[in-house]
Structure formats: structure tokens, C-alpha cells
Write a protein that holds these residues in place. Sequence first.
Motif, PDB file in Angstrom:
ATOM      1  N   SER A 107       6.419  37.612 -15.970  1.00  4.44           N
ATOM      2  CA  SER A 107       7.531  36.722 -16.292  1.00  4.44           C
ATOM      3  C   SER A 107       8.279  36.340 -15.022  1.00  4.44           C
ATOM      4  CB  SER A 107       8.482  37.414 -17.265  1.00  4.44           C
ATOM      5  OG  SER A 107       7.822  37.739 -18.467  1.00  4.44           O
ATOM      6  N   TYR A 118      13.217  26.494 -22.718  1.00  2.00           N
ATOM      7  CA  TYR A 118      12.748  27.440 -21.717  1.00  2.00           C
ATOM      8  C   TYR A 118      11.248  27.248 -21.479  1.00  2.00           C
ATOM      9  CZ  TYR A 118      11.259  31.886 -19.712  1.00  2.00           C
ATOM     10  OH  TYR A 118      10.680  32.854 -18.924  1.00  2.00           O
ATOM     11  N   PRO A 120       8.033  29.035 -20.193  1.00  2.00           N
ATOM     12  CA  PRO A 120       7.561  30.381 -19.870  1.00  2.00           C
ATOM     13  C   PRO A 120       6.588  30.430 -18.710  1.00  2.00           C
ATOM     14  CG  PRO A 120       6.459  29.587 -21.840  1.00  2.00           C
ATOM     15  CD  PRO A 120       7.497  28.565 -21.495  1.00  2.00           C
ATOM     16  N   ASN A 149      14.758  36.602 -18.325  1.00  5.33           N
ATOM     17  CA  ASN A 149      14.144  36.071 -17.113  1.00  5.33           C
ATOM     18  C   ASN A 149      15.063  35.143 -16.319  1.00  5.33           C
ATOM     19  OD1 ASN A 149      11.890  37.451 -18.061  1.00  5.33           O
ATOM     20  ND2 ASN A 149      11.014  35.644 -19.000  1.00  5.33           N
ATOM     21  N   PHE A 344       3.870  28.356 -26.959  1.00  3.21           N
ATOM     22  CA  PHE A 344       5.221  28.922 -26.955  1.00  3.21           C
ATOM     23  C   PHE A 344       6.088  28.186 -27.960  1.00  3.21           C
ATOM     24  CE2 PHE A 344       9.593  28.653 -25.281  1.00  3.21           C
ATOM     25  CZ  PHE A 344       9.919  29.999 -25.199  1.00  3.21           C
ATOM     26  N   SER A 346      10.227  28.256 -29.583  1.00  2.00           N
ATOM     27  CA  SER A 346      11.581  28.812 -29.474  1.00  2.00           C
ATOM     28  C   SER A 346      12.509  28.120 -30.455  1.00  2.00           C
ATOM     29  CB  SER A 346      12.130  28.669 -28.051  1.00  2.00           C
ATOM     30  OG  SER A 346      12.310  27.307 -27.710  1.00  2.00           O
ATOM     31  N   GLU A 370       5.444  33.827 -27.746  1.00  2.00           N
ATOM     32  CA  GLU A 370       4.414  33.207 -26.929  1.00  2.00           C
ATOM     33  C   GLU A 370       3.122  33.998 -27.046  1.00  2.00           C
ATOM     34  OE1 GLU A 370       3.387  31.961 -22.298  1.00  2.00           O
ATOM     35  OE2 GLU A 370       4.815  33.567 -22.718  1.00  2.00           O
TER      36      GLU A 370
END
Length: 711
Positions: A107, A118, A120, A149, A344, A346, A370
Motif C-alpha cells: 500500500s 481513492y 489504490p 494510507n 476496487f 468504495s 479490493e
Amino acid sequence: MTNRAFLCVALLATTVMPQTVFAQDVRESASDDVLSGEIIVTARKREERAIDVPASINVFSGDALAATGVTSLVDLQFQTPGLKIAQGGGGTRVSLRGVGTNISSGSPSVAVHIDGIYIPRPRFALTEMFDIGRVEVLKGPEGTLYGRNATGGAINIVTEGPGPELAADGYVGYGSRDLLTAQAGVSVPFDDRGGIRISAAFANDDGYTKNLNASGDEVDDRNYRAIRVKGDYDLSETLSASFTAQYVDDEGTVSFGNSNNPDSPVYASLPSEQRESARRINVDTPPESDQEGLLLSGTLSLDLGGVTLKSLTGYIDYKSTARVDVDGSGGFIAYSDTDSRSKFFSQEFQLSGGNADSVSWTTGLYYSKEKNRSSAIETDADYPDPTGFVYTDQTQVFKSRSAAIFGEATVALGTRSSVLVGARYTEEKQTGESAFAAPLFFPDPILRSSSVKDDAFTPKIVFEHRPYDGGKIYASITRGFKSGGASLSTTANTYKPEKIWAYEIGTKNRIAGGLAEISFAGFYYDYTDLQLRTVLFTDTGIISRITNAAKAEIYGAELSAAVHPAEGLTFDFNGAWIESELKNFVSPVTLTQLDGLPMPLTPKWSFTAGAQYSAPIGSAGKLTARGEVSYQSSVIFPQFTDLARERQGGYTLLNANLRYDLPGENIYVALIGRNLTNKHYLTQRFFFAGFADTEFYGTPRTIEARVGFKF
């Protein structure tokens, strides 16, 4: 889709528009504000002026980035002291104020967002940028509003949205190494309740590294195509919606044109005959790379009467493939094929309200997941089988889930002071599975698995005081957190989360009637359990392990200033001084005592200084000229195998641009030059005794001419 066909699509939006006079684009242009204080940012997930944010933040408008030829966040590091990005062989590592990571598959430590989503996999965000509204670089841990992160900070990329009137803009450019670029965007209003913007981008060149091998092919070349659709609409008086849909296909090989230092033995201890120079190399297996990414985001905002409820949903499907030469000998011995795919999702809910004169607040819930699958196959033609065989074959599958609850409130203390109190609680789970095979030596794959759970409480306190209109002083204490994980490459091991306490004091001042700005920040970081990877090549193979260093200490100061002493003339300066030191850390692989070393990718000194002058030429239009110089002192690269070699000395880059706007300022011609002194500088270096001394170099001098329009 061919390059020629995509270029036609990129410009189609402008060529098929009705032959009428477009309304003047009324989008706010930061270039009209010679300083940055009035730029509206959303770094704290609410709209406010950049100068009102009680934290160190660098803001760049899309117009300013385009004018200086900045095409990616990799370029942006030379305008942002304290930001360092290392690229090489498809790996990207980001460090901000000394907080970063040397784990290529782990990460990131600096959170990157596109339109609030975001990202990843940082490499997805660090390719070319186009049709940008602004970029915000928020320095320091952001454990409350951003969470996971963001121990080093956050980079927010805000793309350009639709305007209230029919408008179009874009450019076509040609430059060094047969560079051809094009960008175009069209904003179409539906009515007074919203509209849509369609934009596209294209970039292609021949690459800045020459392959002398008969295999040929372009190396370190740009080959980029992208399209985006963004819309905003008020569904009712209380409900509004917006969305972003972006597709990117990047087949360029920038940062893949590595070669081996001829002073070092390479694969199988052979002398290197791979290069004449850093720009003229001999690669029997030319690098190949393909990145495809789809980003979808949607936002709903509901006004509940003094309270606003917001829903932000994101989805990213990102896949990449690459082939690289791994022997560095100039003759065929081995190459590696890699591919990965990340999906991913979110979801974030925010509830905000209050009044700036008393108490204002934001609270919310966050969830993401993810799945990332990757594989790497090395094909060899060496002992014991010279005809070619699969040397190693590894597949990894990682899954992660993150859930958080967060909130912060700002309480007014009279008319000129306030205190912000916030906190976030995060729970994360990561699982991994790996299968490693060496068919010629191990008939059965080696299977490994892991599962890691972490949680963290990250509070934040900020006090600010405004002694006069246009000035503020602030002090903050913030907790940052990055979850632990597992390394399944050569040995299975887990590592703990890393945490950081950050202390910062600063001042921001807009003076002389808005004709000058000066900001200062001093900071101290107490960094514990930071995650570091060390690697060693041995006679029996590669030993790679990720462990937690006991501690690091980072402190420094930043100064930013801009002044507008005369009509059309602006001077600006951004500089950073950073001291960093590893403490109580012994490499578990090399058994080397690393105490006292500076943090990887952390220049002690860095600055950018620029001057810009803009003036009308009678009734013949307007001329704008800008020059800037940027400097970074020496850094170590994040490998920890040979510290004497893994260094880049300090270097200076010089950039300049000249732009002529025709009368009416609807058409312009620009000349952009970057790295004008043609400085050779390393972007990454890996040294493995007896195997490789691999060096990656940055982009050489580039000159580009553009013809643009805005109607």
C-alpha cells in the motif's frame, strides 16, 4: 484503436460542433489570479480558499500545469518541494516529507484521489493528466478525513467539470522525438440546472532511449489515449448529482528503458555490454507495457435544511501487463512477463452542517474493498537448459477490506480564533495467497497464505488564530496510520501497521492588498514501525523481506512566497529543508545496521523558483513568458542493498515557456521547454551484487510547440 483514429476521436468533439460563435468560457482560471490564495480547494472535503486551510498545501491550477508542460504527477514533483517520486520498471514509489514506501506491491503512504475516489494503485494516477481543474498536494498525515494510507499526506486530482455555457477548448502540439499531443474538451449545458463535459487526450512520441539491438522498437516512449465524461445536474432544489467516467489506455514505456552500469557485473556475473550511454542501450527483449483503467464515480448531495448528506461511490478496474529484459547482458538470457488486475469499490457517506461563526462539523462512514491478482513468469535460456525454459512462475491474489467512521468539528473561539477536533476509527483486513513454482527444480508449486487484521484510532487537533485580515497562524497535532500486511514473494512473513505522530506550526499571510503571499511551516514527525523492504541476491536465489523498522525521526521547514511587484510581473518561490534519520533498524536480510541513514527518497534541500511576465502587445494580443528553476539535493533509493551505489546526487532542472494569445485571447501559440540543460538524472536504481546494477533515467530536454483555442 489506432493512434491516428484515436487522435481523430480526441478532436471530434470540436469539429462536429455547430458553426456558431461559442460563448466565452467563464470557468475560473487561476492564471487570472497571479497568486494562489483565492483558489478554491476541497482538501478538507469542503470548499474554502487555499490560504484558509490551516496546513501546508500546494495548489496547481489546470491552466498553470498545461502552460508549463506538466503532464503527470511525476513532473509535478519538481514544482512541489518535499515530494519525490521514483519510477523504474513499472514500479512507482511516492514519498512526501520523507514519508513513503519502498514496497513495490504494498500500500502507498501518500493517498492519491481522482475526483474524490481513492486510487489504490498509484501507477494508475501517475500516468498522464489531462483536462485538469486543479491538483492539491496536502502535506502531513491525514488520518481523520482520508484515513488509510495517508501517513505522508494526500494528493487530490480534481478534473475539469462542465461550465454554465456552451464552451470548447483544447490544443495540438508537436515536439522533440516526433512528439504529437492533442487535448480537447467540450462543455454542454442542459439548462440552468447542469451540464456535461466530454474531454479526450492523446500523446505519442518515439521515446528518448535508443535500442541498438536488432530487435529495435521504441523505448521510453509515450503512447497514451484517454477519454472522460463528467456531468453535474440539480435533480431538484435540494438534490444534486455528479458523475465521472474515465477510460485510459497507456501503452507507453516511459521508465522502462533501464540499462546496467557497465562498471558492475550483471546476470550470472557476466560483464555488461548493454549500453553505449544511458540513452543508447542494447536490449534483446524490448520493453512492452500496457495499462488500461476504467474509473467510475458518482456523488449525490441532499440538502436537509442546515444539514447536508452526501454519498460518494467509486469503482476502478485497472489492469497492466509488461515484458522486460532482466539479464542486462546485451544478449538473450532471460526476460520477465508480468500482469496484474485490480478491482476496487468504495462507498462513503458524509453528513455535515453547522455555522462557521459557532460550530461547523463533518462526520461520515467509509467502506472499501479490493481484489488484486498478479503473476510473474521469468523465461530463461541459461544453465542447465540453453534452449529456453520457465525459470520461475509466481501468482499472487490479495484481498483487502477497510471500514471506518470519522468526524471532525471546528469550534469558533471568538471572531478570530478556532479549534478543530477530529478523529477516525479504522478496521482493515487483508488476505493473500501465493503459488511459487520453478518447474525445472520443484515439480510441485510452493503455496503460501496469510491473513492480517488491523485497527487504528487517529485523532487530530488544530488551533488557528487570525491576527489580521489575510493572516493566520496555526498549530496541529495529527495521528497517521497505514495498515500492516504480508509478504509472499520469497518467504511468508507479516508486518505490523506503521504509525506517525505529526506536529506542525505555521503561518499564512496575504499582504500588500493581495499582491504578496508568504507562508511558513515547521514540522516534526515521530514515525514508528515503518515498513521497509530489503533484498539480497544469493547463490541459492533472492531473499526479500518486509519488516518494521523500529523508528524514524523527521523534521524540517517549508517556505513559500509569491509577489506581484508590478503589473503583469510575478515572482514565486517554494522551498523545503528536511532532516530524517532511521533509528534502531537492522536489515533482516543483509544484517546491516542502518541507524542514522536518511529516509529513502528524501532530499535534504529542494526548491522551485520562478518568474513570469505577461503584457499586452498593443492591440495585437498578449505575450506571457515564464522561467523556473528547480533543485533537489541527493537522495538514496529505497532498496537497501548497496547504499554507496543507490544514490542520486543533487541536480538542477531548468524549464521555460512562452505563450502568445491572439486578440480576443481565443487562440494562442505556445512554446514549452523542459529540462532545457538536458540534465541526466536517475529516477531509480537497483543494485544486486553479481547480478545487476540497473539504472533508470529521467526525461531529457523536451521542446514542444502548441496551438490552442478556447471558445
